[in-house]
Design a protein around this motif. Structure first.
Motif, PDB file in Angstrom:
ATOM      1  N   GLU A 183     -26.479   1.566  22.737  1.00 41.29           N
ATOM      2  CA  GLU A 183     -27.135   1.262  23.488  1.00 41.29           C
ATOM      3  C   GLU A 183     -25.742   2.310  24.685  1.00 41.29           C
ATOM      4  N   THR A 184     -24.412   2.534  23.805  1.00 37.65           N
ATOM      5  CA  THR A 184     -23.642   3.231  24.441  1.00 37.65           C
ATOM      6  C   THR A 184     -23.027   4.102  23.600  1.00 37.65           C
ATOM      7  N   LEU A 185     -23.774   4.384  22.566  1.00 36.93           N
ATOM      8  CA  LEU A 185     -23.408   5.590  21.666  1.00 36.93           C
ATOM      9  C   LEU A 185     -23.118   6.814  22.708  1.00 36.93           C
ATOM     10  N   ALA A 186     -24.592   6.875  22.966  1.00 40.75           N
ATOM     11  CA  ALA A 186     -24.283   8.187  24.470  1.00 40.75           C
ATOM     12  C   ALA A 186     -23.261   8.201  24.838  1.00 40.75           C
ATOM     13  N   GLY A 187     -22.925   7.622  25.696  1.00 40.57           N
ATOM     14  CA  GLY A 187     -22.293   7.185  26.717  1.00 40.57           C
ATOM     15  C   GLY A 187     -20.482   7.357  26.382  1.00 40.57           C
ATOM     16  N   TRP A 188     -20.386   7.072  24.996  1.00 34.44           N
ATOM     17  CA  TRP A 188     -19.350   7.821  24.021  1.00 34.44           C
ATOM     18  C   TRP A 188     -19.307   9.014  23.443  1.00 34.44           C
ATOM     19  N   GLY A 189     -20.558   9.450  23.291  1.00 33.74           N
ATOM     20  CA  GLY A 189     -21.043  11.146  23.063  1.00 33.74           C
ATOM     21  C   GLY A 189     -20.610  11.141  21.896  1.00 33.74           C
ATOM     22  N   PRO A 203     -11.263   9.742  19.033  1.00 34.03           N
ATOM     23  CA  PRO A 203     -10.629   8.117  19.174  1.00 34.03           C
ATOM     24  C   PRO A 203     -10.907   7.862  20.445  1.00 34.03           C
ATOM     25  N   LEU A 204     -11.223   6.685  20.460  1.00 34.51           N
ATOM     26  CA  LEU A 204     -11.484   5.689  21.830  1.00 34.51           C
ATOM     27  C   LEU A 204     -10.566   4.676  22.153  1.00 34.51           C
ATOM     28  N   GLU A 205      -9.336   4.738  23.285  1.00 35.43           N
ATOM     29  CA  GLU A 205      -8.683   3.718  23.073  1.00 35.43           C
ATOM     30  C   GLU A 205      -9.214   2.490  23.446  1.00 35.43           C
ATOM     31  N   GLN A 206     -10.517   2.232  23.880  1.00 36.05           N
ATOM     32  CA  GLN A 206     -11.632   0.427  23.598  1.00 36.05           C
ATOM     33  C   GLN A 206     -12.731   1.260  23.338  1.00 36.05           C
ATOM     34  N   THR A 207     -13.513   0.306  22.417  1.00 40.74           N
ATOM     35  CA  THR A 207     -14.652  -0.163  21.823  1.00 40.74           C
ATOM     36  C   THR A 207     -15.310  -1.196  22.620  1.00 40.74           C
ATOM     37  N   VAL A 208     -15.082  -2.263  21.532  1.00 40.79           N
ATOM     38  CA  VAL A 208     -16.062  -3.549  22.010  1.00 40.79           C
ATOM     39  C   VAL A 208     -15.471  -4.463  23.019  1.00 40.79           C
TER      40      VAL A 208
END
Length: 374
Positions: A18-24, A123-128
């Protein structure tokens, strides 16, 4: 081999999707051990997770194939053979854009991933990590059990500590006791800081012998099947502490009591930190409380959320488990820290630590015969 527990793995995978789109991105690649375990149930030391809108894959080598199938049945196993790398899985699946864990992936590893053609990396500083803040009932039960072990062992400090005993000997006795009481590991190396060493928040126990008149800070935690606890108590070895000890001890206790009594879900980490920090500052010791009030505890001993002056915009959710650990440290004299583990609720907290806060260790009551360390 640890088997899979009853945690809601499918719901966690769904939340990532559900969050993939928000992460782009079109996929998430996970390699950090704690995030990997939380998302899949897999406890092996090597493996990669790839979650896409319609697939959940776990890539690992021969050592973990049977373990991965038993622990992570919600993931399709991608069997890495011989010199294969995670890039072989990515080349097979060919996602268009992939989020990676910037705080866990090495520069060398990232360069290796970039060899796969056709993928845009983000790269994301936070994922889950934000999802992990709210603990499931199974996680709360596990941490509660780890905290109970730590309570029992901490309560034995007055019977174990004695004048002439090196700090590292007391630390070893406590580590052995944690394991005998059911811990599957240490949340972190046991801290025993005596006399002037008590002014060092993360002192490593050494050869210094405990002496009558010492302030002793003991900080330890049990690990229980991957989940951790954290507890600190401060003791005084002797019959009649000087007024300075009581002044610092009671100030620290008052600060902790204020935080425990005032914190609740919906407050920011900075607001909760201020509940204790303002008490210490008003007594003239603002410069002697140099760390945050607390941190989240779970699969990692230090995780989100944070209770600190820097957590101005971090709202603490109901269901988070944090430490509450104010301290006052005076160079050359020593220090006092008191730490409890709590479950944050909508209207306050539930205490998970129940070890008494009775600091006095009467020298006459200590065992003057060296306890066995075998």
């Amino acid at each position: 081999m640890t088997t899979r527990n009853s945690t809601p793995i499918p719901a966690r995978i769904a939340r990532v999707r559900e969050t993939l789109a928000g992460w782009g991105v079109s996929a998430l690649l996970v390699n950090s051990p704690d995030n990997r375990r939380w998302l899949s149930g897999f406890t092996g030391s090597a493996g990669w997770l790839l979650v896409t809108p319609d697939q959940a894959l776990l890539a690992t080598d021969f050592r973990y194939w049977d373990q991965a199938q038993a622990q992570a049945p919600d993931f399709t196993l991608f069997r890495l053979k011989q010199e294969q790398k995670v890039t072989d899985m990515l080349a097979t699946i060919a996602p268009t854009s992939v989020a990676v864990e910037a705080n866990h992936l090495t520069l060398h590893g990232f360069k290796d991933l970039q060899k796969v053609d056709g993928i845009e990396w983000k790269p994301l500083e936070q994922t889950v990590e934000p999802f992990r803040m709210v603990k499931s009932p199974a996680e709360v039960a596990q941490i509660r059990a780890a905290a109970a072990i730590t309570d029992r062992v901490m309560s034995s400090v007055p019977a174990l500590a004695r004048p002439g005993q090196p700090e590292k000997e007391l630390a070893w006795l406590l580590e052995k006791s944690l394991r005998k009481n059911g811990a599957t590991g240490m949340a972190f190396p046991v801290i025993v800081a005596s006399g002037p060493n008590a002014a060092l928040p993360h002192h490593r126990p050494g050869d210094r012998a405990l002496q009558e008149g010492d302030t002793i800070v003991v900080d330890m935690g049990a690990a229980l099947d991957g989940y951790n606890s954290d507890l600190t108590r401060t003791f005084y070895l002797g019959e009649e502490p000087p007024q300075r000890f009581w002044d610092i001890y009671n100030l620290t206790l008052s600060a902790q009591t204020a935080a425990l009594g005032g914190m609740k879900a919906g407050m920011t980490g900075r607001e909760i930190d201020a509940l204790a920090r303002d008490v210490i500052a008003s007594a003239g010791h603002a410069d002697h409380f140099g760390h945050g009030l607390g941190h989240g505890v779970g699969l990692a001993i230090h995780e989100d959320p944070r209770l600190s002056t820097r957590a101005e915009n971090d709202v603490i959710p109901a269901g988070a488990i944090t430490t509450v650990e104010p301290g006052v440290y005076l160079t050359g004299w020593g220090g006092v820290r008191l730490e409890d583990l709590v479950l944050v609720t909508a209207d306050g907290i539930e205490r998970l630590s129940h070890c008494p806060k009775e600091p006095l260790i009467a020298v006459a009551a200590t065992n003057h015969q060296p306890p066995t360390t075998n």
